[in-house]
Design an enzyme around this catalytic site. Structure first.
Site, PDB file in Angstrom:
ATOM      1  N   TYR A  54       0.839  -1.204   0.000  1.00 37.17           N
ATOM      2  CA  TYR A  54       0.000   0.000   0.000  1.00 37.17           C
ATOM      3  C   TYR A  54       0.866   1.242   0.000  1.00 37.17           C
ATOM      4  CZ  TYR A  54      -4.994  -0.315  -0.017  1.00 37.17           C
ATOM      5  OH  TYR A  54      -6.283  -0.435  -0.437  1.00 37.17           O
ATOM      6  N   GLU A  56      -0.504   4.823  -0.512  1.00 33.30           N
ATOM      7  CA  GLU A  56      -1.310   6.029  -0.745  1.00 33.30           C
ATOM      8  C   GLU A  56      -0.452   7.275  -0.595  1.00 33.30           C
ATOM      9  OE1 GLU A  56      -4.459   5.556   2.039  1.00 33.30           O
ATOM     10  OE2 GLU A  56      -5.652   4.326   0.681  1.00 33.30           O
ATOM     11  N   ASP A 201      -6.568  13.807 -25.323  1.00 32.20           N
ATOM     12  CA  ASP A 201      -6.648  12.419 -24.869  1.00 32.20           C
ATOM     13  C   ASP A 201      -6.032  11.570 -25.971  1.00 32.20           C
ATOM     14  OD1 ASP A 201      -7.222   9.834 -24.205  1.00 32.20           O
ATOM     15  OD2 ASP A 201      -9.386  10.125 -23.957  1.00 32.20           O
ATOM     16  N   THR A 228      -3.733   6.191 -22.105  1.00 30.54           N
ATOM     17  CA  THR A 228      -3.542   4.868 -21.531  1.00 30.54           C
ATOM     18  C   THR A 228      -2.078   4.506 -21.707  1.00 30.54           C
ATOM     19  OG1 THR A 228      -4.093   3.857 -23.650  1.00 30.54           O
ATOM     20  CG2 THR A 228      -5.883   4.086 -22.076  1.00 30.54           C
ATOM     21  N   LYS A 231      -2.403  -0.121 -25.302  1.00 29.37           N
ATOM     22  CA  LYS A 231      -2.612   0.296 -26.696  1.00 29.37           C
ATOM     23  C   LYS A 231      -1.259   0.456 -27.422  1.00 29.37           C
ATOM     24  CE  LYS A 231      -7.079   2.149 -25.399  1.00 29.37           C
ATOM     25  NZ  LYS A 231      -8.091   3.178 -25.400  1.00 29.37           N
ATOM     26  N   ARG A 237      -1.814  -2.515 -18.844  1.00 27.40           N
ATOM     27  CA  ARG A 237      -3.084  -1.804 -18.829  1.00 27.40           C
ATOM     28  C   ARG A 237      -3.027  -0.718 -17.762  1.00 27.40           C
ATOM     29  NH1 ARG A 237      -7.616  -3.124 -21.458  1.00 27.40           N
ATOM     30  NH2 ARG A 237      -6.112  -4.441 -22.498  1.00 27.40           N
TER      31      ARG A 237
HETATM   32  C1  LIG Z   1      -9.136   3.492 -24.577  1.00 29.69           C
HETATM   33  C2  LIG Z   1      -9.482   4.907 -24.379  1.00 29.69           C
HETATM   34  C3  LIG Z   1      -9.832   5.394 -23.106  1.00 29.69           C
HETATM   35  C4  LIG Z   1     -10.119   4.499 -21.926  1.00 29.69           C
HETATM   36  O1  LIG Z   1      -9.089   3.728 -21.472  1.00 29.69           O
HETATM   37  P1  LIG Z   1      -9.381   2.529 -20.452  1.00 29.69           P
HETATM   38  O2  LIG Z   1      -8.031   2.123 -19.996  1.00 29.69           O
HETATM   39  O3  LIG Z   1     -10.118   1.487 -21.192  1.00 29.69           O
HETATM   40  O4  LIG Z   1     -10.201   3.083 -19.331  1.00 29.69           O
HETATM   41  C5  LIG Z   1     -10.036   6.756 -22.975  1.00 29.69           C
HETATM   42  N1  LIG Z   1      -9.929   7.595 -24.027  1.00 29.69           N
HETATM   43  C6  LIG Z   1      -9.630   7.153 -25.255  1.00 29.69           C
HETATM   44  C7  LIG Z   1      -9.527   8.124 -26.389  1.00 29.69           C
HETATM   45  C8  LIG Z   1      -9.411   5.798 -25.483  1.00 29.69           C
HETATM   46  O5  LIG Z   1      -9.132   5.369 -26.720  1.00 29.69           O
END
Ligand SMILES: *Cc1c(COP(=O)(O)O)cnc(C)c1O
Length: 424
Positions: A54, A56, A201, A228, A231, A237
């Site tokens: 932990y 935090e 994003d 993320t 990807k 993840r």
């Molecule tokens: C995949 C994605 C997310 C979310 O990611 P998670 O890890 O699945 O919560 C947010 N924004 C965009 C543009 C994405 O492609």
């Protein structure tokens, strides 16, 4: 390849399911553009003793003792993230991309404030204020769109008019189903003209940015990036938030992530992020990113030569959006099922201004990050595109079976790599 000795003897039920998934991944072709394969080093970090701890708080400011090693791990992850993306500050604690976005909204907005984001049917993401999300009830989301679906050009004039009329606090640029490069400078300028934060994003294209094959929004004045770590970036993840230069914004982000949104950070995941960032800093990652884009363009050319309709007319990044309904008179859902039977995994997807319903839309979305990790080059990606076309046109069991066999052969020739260190 991976050892599961203890699961095998102690929980055979779960063991056999994991084995099934391992086999599915090894024998099939993964075309879902948000997926990839992590290295064994990343997996080892994920299964390390750090999962027991932990912590935090943040390095040097924790609410529990015993943080000698967690502080070092989180600091390394932060430093590498900053270097990868040219940021002054980074928060590596978000558990996923959705959490990163929620924390970012919490940090920069008051309830009721407005966000101007990409229309969801034009490539935006659920977490950009889709009505099914809780966050859509807390903040107000207004939209911009493409002006021309055939070229993918964003309607920047409409974006500016909407920004002036709606007075958003955030102009959000980012997408999960948009195959083109954005005019980041223009969006940042519009955001700043109306006194809003420019937030990108870049969940999908983070790896392309890190590898130099997509533009970095920070170079064009963006203030904050969420993303993320899986990807195209090929890490575990998870999520993270980067701040270009404002210490004030960085402090707000840190508070919003913890204690605002999350509890204890997942230190095993942060260790795995650090390992994957080192991999992405390796010069070989630039070759990977370049090949991802070349492979996607090669697939696009095959579909265009067949007369198919690609949304935006092609791709600048790792993904393609194919209107299967108008191109091959098959729905996105049926196409997904049929291709899955042949070992080609991808997802059905709504296309801009879709006339069909989201559960069975007109399009499929696919991309090349996973194939490229397995060493696929343009000629092999062209072969995969041709297999897809054959299935979409013929649809009979015999064709599906034959392609399934070709897929097995191709997959066996390109095993999922265990390490990226010596790959160029
Ligand atoms: C995949 C994605 C997310 C979310 O990611 P998670 O890890 O699945 O919560 C947010 N924004 C965009 C543009 C994405 O492609």
């Amino acid at each position: 390849m991976h050892t599961y000795d203890h699961i095998e003897s102690e929980d055979p039920e779960v063991f056999s399911i994991i084995q099934g998934e391992d086999k599915r991944q090894a024998e099939g072709l993964e075309l879902i553009p948000s997926e990839n394969y992590v290295s064994t080093a990343v997996r080892e970090a994920m299964s390390s003793s750090l999962t027991n701890k932990y912590s935090e708080g943040y390095p040097g400011k924790r609410y529990y003792g015993g943080q000698e090693f967690t502080d070092q791990i989180e600091t390394i992850a932060i430093e590498r993230a900053k270097k990868l993306f040219g940021a002054a500050y980074a928060n590596v604690q978000p558990l996923g991309g959705a959490n990163a976005n929620i924390a970012m909204y919490m940090a920069l907005l008051e309830p009721g404030d407005t966000v101007l984001g990409m229309d969801l049917s034009h490539g935006g993401h659920l977490t950009h204020g889709h009505p099914v999300t809780y966050i859509s009830k807390v903040f107000r989301f207004v939209r911009y769109k493409m002006k021309n679906i055939e070229t993918g050009e964003i309607d920047y004039d409409l974006l500016r008019e909407t920004a002036i009329a709606e007075k958003p606090k955030i102009v959000l640029a980012g997408f999960s189903a948009y195959p083109r490069e954005l005019d980041w400078r223009r969006i940042a300028d519009i955001a700043h003209e109306v006194g809003a934060y420019a937030v990108a994003d870049v969940a999908h294209i983070a790896g392309l940015i890190a590898g130099g094959s997509a533009k970095n929004p920070f170079d064009y004045g963006f203030d904050v990036m969420t993303r993320t770590t899986h990807k195209t970036l090929r890490g575990p993840r998870g999520g993270m938030i980067l701040i270009r230069e404002s210490e004030e914004v960085a402090k707000k982000i840190d508070k919003a992530v913890f204690p605002g949104l999350q509890g204890g950070p997942h230190m095993h995941q942060i260790a795995a992020k650090a390992v994957s960032f080192k991999e992405a800093l390796n010069p070989a990652f630039k070759d990977y990113a370049r090949q991802v884009v070349m492979n996607a363009k090669a697939m696009a050319d095959v579909f265009l030569a067949d007369g198919a309709r690609l949304i935006t007319g092609g791709t600048d990044n790792h993904l393609l959006l194919l209107d299967v309904w108008s191109s091959y008179e098959i729905s996105g859902g049926e196409a997904e099922t049929l291709l899955d039977r042949a070992g080609i995994t991808l997802n059905k997807n709504s296309i801009a201004d879709d006339t069909r319903k989201p559960m069975d839309p007109s399009g499929i979305r696919f991309g090349t990050p996973s194939l490229t990790t397995r060493g696929f080059t343009t000629s092999e990606c062209e072969a995969v595109a041709k297999m897809m076309i054959e299935i979409l046109k013929k649809r009979d069991d015999e064709t599906v079976e034959r392609v399934r066999e070709e897929v097995r052969v191709l997959a066996a020739a390109h095993p999922i790599p265990e390490s990226f260190v010596n790959l160029v």
